[in-house]
Write a protein that holds these residues in place. Structure first.
Motif, PDB file in Angstrom:
ATOM      1  N   THR A  40      -5.578  -9.840  -3.294  1.00  0.00           N
ATOM      2  CA  THR A  40      -4.524  -9.509  -2.339  1.00  0.00           C
ATOM      3  C   THR A  40      -3.470 -10.607  -2.252  1.00  0.00           C
ATOM      4  O   THR A  40      -2.266 -10.324  -2.263  1.00  0.00           O
ATOM      5  CB  THR A  40      -5.114  -9.234  -0.945  1.00  0.00           C
ATOM      6  OG1 THR A  40      -6.172  -8.268  -1.063  1.00  0.00           O
ATOM      7  CG2 THR A  40      -4.058  -8.707   0.013  1.00  0.00           C
ATOM      8  N   SER A  41      -3.891 -11.858  -2.170  1.00  0.00           N
ATOM      9  CA  SER A  41      -2.919 -12.941  -2.013  1.00  0.00           C
ATOM     10  C   SER A  41      -2.001 -13.055  -3.231  1.00  0.00           C
ATOM     11  O   SER A  41      -0.799 -13.308  -3.080  1.00  0.00           O
ATOM     12  CB  SER A  41      -3.616 -14.273  -1.720  1.00  0.00           C
ATOM     13  OG  SER A  41      -4.440 -14.644  -2.792  1.00  0.00           O
ATOM     14  N   GLU A  42      -2.521 -12.841  -4.430  1.00  0.00           N
ATOM     15  CA  GLU A  42      -1.691 -12.872  -5.627  1.00  0.00           C
ATOM     16  C   GLU A  42      -0.679 -11.725  -5.610  1.00  0.00           C
ATOM     17  O   GLU A  42       0.477 -11.886  -5.992  1.00  0.00           O
ATOM     18  CB  GLU A  42      -2.546 -12.809  -6.896  1.00  0.00           C
ATOM     19  CG  GLU A  42      -3.377 -14.048  -7.148  1.00  0.00           C
ATOM     20  CD  GLU A  42      -4.785 -13.971  -6.555  1.00  0.00           C
ATOM     21  OE1 GLU A  42      -4.985 -13.235  -5.559  1.00  0.00           O
ATOM     22  OE2 GLU A  42      -5.668 -14.663  -7.083  1.00  0.00           O
ATOM     23  N   CYS A  43      -1.142 -10.558  -5.143  1.00  0.00           N
ATOM     24  CA  CYS A  43      -0.247  -9.393  -5.048  1.00  0.00           C
ATOM     25  C   CYS A  43       0.834  -9.631  -3.993  1.00  0.00           C
ATOM     26  O   CYS A  43       2.006  -9.299  -4.208  1.00  0.00           O
ATOM     27  CB  CYS A  43      -1.054  -8.144  -4.720  1.00  0.00           C
ATOM     28  SG  CYS A  43      -2.167  -7.624  -6.049  1.00  0.00           S
ATOM     29  N   GLU A  44       0.448 -10.215  -2.859  1.00  0.00           N
ATOM     30  CA  GLU A  44       1.420 -10.540  -1.806  1.00  0.00           C
ATOM     31  C   GLU A  44       2.468 -11.517  -2.312  1.00  0.00           C
ATOM     32  O   GLU A  44       3.665 -11.348  -2.046  1.00  0.00           O
ATOM     33  CB  GLU A  44       0.712 -11.129  -0.590  1.00  0.00           C
ATOM     34  CG  GLU A  44      -0.080 -10.131   0.203  1.00  0.00           C
ATOM     35  CD  GLU A  44      -0.941 -10.758   1.299  1.00  0.00           C
ATOM     36  OE1 GLU A  44      -1.250 -10.040   2.253  1.00  0.00           O
ATOM     37  OE2 GLU A  44      -1.297 -11.958   1.191  1.00  0.00           O
ATOM     38  N   ALA A  45       2.034 -12.537  -3.035  1.00  0.00           N
ATOM     39  CA  ALA A  45       2.967 -13.541  -3.553  1.00  0.00           C
ATOM     40  C   ALA A  45       3.960 -12.907  -4.530  1.00  0.00           C
ATOM     41  O   ALA A  45       5.154 -13.219  -4.497  1.00  0.00           O
ATOM     42  CB  ALA A  45       2.199 -14.670  -4.229  1.00  0.00           C
ATOM     43  N   PHE A  46       3.492 -12.013  -5.374  1.00  0.00           N
ATOM     44  CA  PHE A  46       4.372 -11.348  -6.335  1.00  0.00           C
ATOM     45  C   PHE A  46       5.364 -10.432  -5.622  1.00  0.00           C
ATOM     46  O   PHE A  46       6.551 -10.399  -5.960  1.00  0.00           O
ATOM     47  CB  PHE A  46       3.536 -10.562  -7.348  1.00  0.00           C
ATOM     48  CG  PHE A  46       4.351  -9.788  -8.339  1.00  0.00           C
ATOM     49  CD1 PHE A  46       5.057 -10.439  -9.340  1.00  0.00           C
ATOM     50  CD2 PHE A  46       4.408  -8.409  -8.285  1.00  0.00           C
ATOM     51  CE1 PHE A  46       5.819  -9.728 -10.258  1.00  0.00           C
ATOM     52  CE2 PHE A  46       5.162  -7.690  -9.199  1.00  0.00           C
ATOM     53  CZ  PHE A  46       5.863  -8.348 -10.188  1.00  0.00           C
TER      54      PHE A  46
ATOM     55  N   TRP B 127      -7.161  -3.421   7.619  1.00  0.00           N
ATOM     56  CA  TRP B 127      -8.357  -4.002   6.995  1.00  0.00           C
ATOM     57  C   TRP B 127      -8.382  -3.831   5.485  1.00  0.00           C
ATOM     58  O   TRP B 127      -9.384  -4.139   4.845  1.00  0.00           O
ATOM     59  CB  TRP B 127      -9.618  -3.385   7.608  1.00  0.00           C
ATOM     60  CG  TRP B 127      -9.658  -3.558   9.086  1.00  0.00           C
ATOM     61  CD1 TRP B 127      -9.548  -2.570  10.030  1.00  0.00           C
ATOM     62  CD2 TRP B 127      -9.772  -4.781   9.813  1.00  0.00           C
ATOM     63  NE1 TRP B 127      -9.584  -3.108  11.287  1.00  0.00           N
ATOM     64  CE2 TRP B 127      -9.726  -4.471  11.189  1.00  0.00           C
ATOM     65  CE3 TRP B 127      -9.897  -6.119   9.445  1.00  0.00           C
ATOM     66  CZ2 TRP B 127      -9.808  -5.433  12.179  1.00  0.00           C
ATOM     67  CZ3 TRP B 127      -9.977  -7.079  10.435  1.00  0.00           C
ATOM     68  CH2 TRP B 127      -9.940  -6.730  11.776  1.00  0.00           C
ATOM     69  N   GLN B 128      -7.303  -3.344   4.897  1.00  0.00           N
ATOM     70  CA  GLN B 128      -7.294  -3.091   3.458  1.00  0.00           C
ATOM     71  C   GLN B 128      -6.941  -4.338   2.655  1.00  0.00           C
ATOM     72  O   GLN B 128      -6.064  -5.113   3.040  1.00  0.00           O
ATOM     73  CB  GLN B 128      -6.294  -1.983   3.118  1.00  0.00           C
ATOM     74  CG  GLN B 128      -6.735  -0.617   3.588  1.00  0.00           C
ATOM     75  CD  GLN B 128      -5.729   0.445   3.223  1.00  0.00           C
ATOM     76  OE1 GLN B 128      -4.524   0.248   3.310  1.00  0.00           O
ATOM     77  NE2 GLN B 128      -6.231   1.601   2.796  1.00  0.00           N
ATOM     78  N   SER B 129      -7.640  -4.494   1.545  1.00  0.00           N
ATOM     79  CA  SER B 129      -7.376  -5.543   0.573  1.00  0.00           C
ATOM     80  C   SER B 129      -7.339  -4.906  -0.811  1.00  0.00           C
ATOM     81  O   SER B 129      -7.816  -3.786  -1.008  1.00  0.00           O
ATOM     82  CB  SER B 129      -8.478  -6.611   0.613  1.00  0.00           C
ATOM     83  OG  SER B 129      -8.476  -7.279   1.846  1.00  0.00           O
ATOM     84  N   ILE B 130      -6.793  -5.635  -1.764  1.00  0.00           N
ATOM     85  CA  ILE B 130      -6.739  -5.181  -3.153  1.00  0.00           C
ATOM     86  C   ILE B 130      -7.754  -5.997  -3.932  1.00  0.00           C
ATOM     87  O   ILE B 130      -7.737  -7.233  -3.872  1.00  0.00           O
ATOM     88  CB  ILE B 130      -5.335  -5.376  -3.748  1.00  0.00           C
ATOM     89  CG1 ILE B 130      -4.289  -4.683  -2.873  1.00  0.00           C
ATOM     90  CG2 ILE B 130      -5.283  -4.862  -5.187  1.00  0.00           C
ATOM     91  CD1 ILE B 130      -2.862  -5.085  -3.179  1.00  0.00           C
ATOM     92  N   ALA B 131      -8.649  -5.326  -4.633  1.00  0.00           N
ATOM     93  CA  ALA B 131      -9.734  -6.027  -5.308  1.00  0.00           C
ATOM     94  C   ALA B 131      -9.963  -5.483  -6.711  1.00  0.00           C
ATOM     95  O   ALA B 131      -9.777  -4.299  -6.978  1.00  0.00           O
ATOM     96  CB  ALA B 131     -11.022  -5.904  -4.501  1.00  0.00           C
TER      97      ALA B 131
END
Length: 134
Positions: free
Chosen positions: A20-26, A110-114
């Motif tokens: 998720t954090s990598e996707c948010e940063a992009f 509560w959703q994350s990308i995994a």
């Protein structure tokens, strides 16, 4: 369309790996549009799921029940039960698309990308993040 590949090391055990954090940063500098997350591997998937509250372990347990790591699989090279890793993307696809509004992922609370990876034989994964602006 903008695109970037990130490298992920999932390790030597079955894993649900939070990206998720990598996707948010992009997505942060992209504005409004769609983020497409794609894992170009035959044995991994992308899930939108709650993480850290036991759901990730529950997902792995459910996949273990549905796709046992035994000798039933015709695709039988690698570690025991490796063939199930090739079946898993039929249940958890190797992609997901997430709306982005003003540079923020429009995920639920509560959703994350995994990345979901049952393949203990391949520790290194690439994930392609692509952004399609409106």
């Amino acid at each position: 369309m903008r695109s970037q590949v990130i490298e992920v090391t999932t390790g030597s055990k079955e894993r649900v790996y939070d990206i998720t954090s990598e996707c948010e940063a992009f997505a942060r500098t992209q504005g409004d549009g769609l983020l497409h997350v794609f894992v170009p591997h035959a044995t991994a998937g992308v899930a939108i799921i709650e993480l850290g509250a036991g759901s990730d372990d529950d997902l792995l347990a459910a996949l273990g029940d549905l796709l046992p790591a035994d000798d039933r699989w015709r695709h039988a090279h690698g570690s025991r039960g490796h063939g199930r890793s090739h079946v898993m993307p039929g249940l958890i696809p190797p992609y997901a698309t997430i709306p982005v509004i003003s540079g923020k992922l429009a995920l639920g609370t509560w959703q994350s990308i995994a990345i979901v990876d049952l393949n203990v034989d391949n520790r290194e994964r690439q994930v392609r993040l692509s952004f399609l602006s409106d």
